[in-house]
Design an enzyme around this catalytic site. Structure first.
Site, PDB file in Angstrom:
ATOM      1  N   HIS A  47      25.864   6.232  69.229  1.00  0.00           N
ATOM      2  CA  HIS A  47      25.990   5.805  67.842  1.00  0.00           C
ATOM      3  C   HIS A  47      25.355   6.881  66.959  1.00  0.00           C
ATOM      4  O   HIS A  47      24.448   7.600  67.379  1.00  0.00           O
ATOM      5  CB  HIS A  47      25.284   4.468  67.614  1.00  0.00           C
ATOM      6  CG  HIS A  47      25.979   3.313  68.273  1.00  0.00           C
ATOM      7  ND1 HIS A  47      27.192   2.837  67.830  1.00  0.00           N
ATOM      8  CD2 HIS A  47      25.631   2.535  69.329  1.00  0.00           C
ATOM      9  CE1 HIS A  47      27.563   1.814  68.586  1.00  0.00           C
ATOM     10  NE2 HIS A  47      26.641   1.616  69.518  1.00  0.00           N
ATOM     11  N   TYR A  54      25.419  12.573  65.055  1.00  0.00           N
ATOM     12  CA  TYR A  54      25.216  11.913  66.351  1.00  0.00           C
ATOM     13  C   TYR A  54      24.291  12.773  67.212  1.00  0.00           C
ATOM     14  O   TYR A  54      24.417  14.006  67.216  1.00  0.00           O
ATOM     15  CB  TYR A  54      26.544  11.737  67.088  1.00  0.00           C
ATOM     16  CG  TYR A  54      27.566  10.895  66.371  1.00  0.00           C
ATOM     17  CD1 TYR A  54      27.788   9.570  66.732  1.00  0.00           C
ATOM     18  CD2 TYR A  54      28.325  11.426  65.333  1.00  0.00           C
ATOM     19  CE1 TYR A  54      28.737   8.794  66.079  1.00  0.00           C
ATOM     20  CE2 TYR A  54      29.273  10.660  64.665  1.00  0.00           C
ATOM     21  CZ  TYR A  54      29.474   9.354  65.044  1.00  0.00           C
ATOM     22  OH  TYR A  54      30.413   8.592  64.388  1.00  0.00           O
ATOM     23  N   LYS A  86      20.656   3.304  60.217  1.00  0.00           N
ATOM     24  CA  LYS A  86      20.624   4.760  60.306  1.00  0.00           C
ATOM     25  C   LYS A  86      19.579   5.284  59.322  1.00  0.00           C
ATOM     26  O   LYS A  86      19.021   4.528  58.531  1.00  0.00           O
ATOM     27  CB  LYS A  86      22.000   5.350  59.990  1.00  0.00           C
ATOM     28  CG  LYS A  86      23.130   4.759  60.825  1.00  0.00           C
ATOM     29  CD  LYS A  86      24.460   5.387  60.471  1.00  0.00           C
ATOM     30  CE  LYS A  86      25.626   4.569  61.000  1.00  0.00           C
ATOM     31  NZ  LYS A  86      25.519   4.238  62.431  1.00  0.00           N
TER      32      LYS A  86
END
Length: 284
Positions: free
Chosen positions: A214, A206, A245
């Site tokens: 997020h 993070y 991601k």
């Protein structure tokens, strides 16, 4: 306060923190999140708001010790030491303290109740006899619900150099150096890391506190000369992109260190880490 060290209890292979202040310092100053695992006996199935103790991963515990903010306590031996050194007078004094605390809490509760009654009666223009704010000291109470201070921390502070405490070398004997170096390199650059099991990786990174952001990266560490199957590269890149991601891999180059003999742990812990991010273009 800055020089204060916090104990990490080593219980059956797990690293646990029981001090709220330690949890705050670890999170705020060192980006260590841990995992709250405590639950209330009345609500054993709760899974939303867990409490103390906080469990640390092996990497998190070693990082805090390396930073000089913590030390390891063998919880089993400390409790045995406490029981062996506890006398009957200590037990009596503890019970007396708990009973005194019970009196204080009951009187405070009665006082608050009386204040509510007075306020209600004033509105009605009436008077009402109030409960007396005293208790007979010979009355018996159920003291099981009265909180008491744990003495584990105090014993740990007094006996930090005692033989009853684990040597860090023994506790972290099986520490994965590559995995730890990856963890350390990201935490030192400002990231917060959580376990990445749900995403099939070692860590989830993070950019700030996990309660506010997020995660941005799925993190895996590899040895410098370790072969990575193409299927893993494709799968990692696709997975990272699918969950919005980036898949982050990395490792440390230890080929040029102590080539004539076995590499020492101290040498390995000083190695820099190189990072590579992988995304699956045009997917997701």
């Amino acid at each position: 306060m800055e020089d204060e060290k916090f104990p990490i209890s080593y219980v059956h292979g797990k690293f646990l923190v029981f001090d709220v202040q330690a949890v705050e310092v670890f999170r705020k100053n060192y980006h260590i999140l841990g995992t709250l695992v405590g639950t209330l006996p009345q609500l054993p199935q709760q899974n939303v708001f867990l409490g103390l103790p906080m469990e640390l991963s092996k990497e998190e515990a070693f990082y805090l010790i390396e930073k000089g903010i913590s030390y390891i306590v063998d919880d089993t031996k400390v409790h045995k030491q406490l029981l062996e050194n506890t006398t009957k007078d200590d037990v009596k004094q503890c019970l007396k303290k708990r009973q005194s605390l019970a009196y204080d809490q009951m009187i405070a509760a009665k006082k608050k109740e009386n204040e509510k009654k007075i306020e209600i009666m004033k509105k009605l223009g009436r008077t009402l006899p109030l409960d007396p704010l005293n208790y007979d000291e010979h009355d018996s109470f159920d003291l099981s619900w009265i909180p008491v201070d744990t003495v584990t921390t105090r014993i740990a502070e007094k006996s930090s150099m005692n033989d009853d405490f684990h040597k860090e070398e023994d506790v972290f004997e099986n520490l994965d150096i590559n995995r730890y170096l990856m963890f350390k390199s990201l935490v030192d650059t400002g990231f917060y890391l959580n376990p990445g099991l749900r995403f099939g990786c070692q860590f989830v990174a993070y950019p700030g506190d996990a309660l506010r952001y997020h995660s941005h990266y799925l993190v895996n560490s590899y040895k410098w000369d370790q072969e990575i199957p193409v299927l893993f590269l494709i799968g990692g890149g696709r997975l990272g992109t699918a969950v919005k991601k980036t898949w982050l891999i990395g490792g440390s180059n230890d080929r040029n260190i102590n080539m004539n003999g076995e590499k020492s742990k101290e040498e390995l812990l000083l190695l820099p880490v190189r990072h590579f991010s992988i995304e699956w273009a045009g997917f997701g």
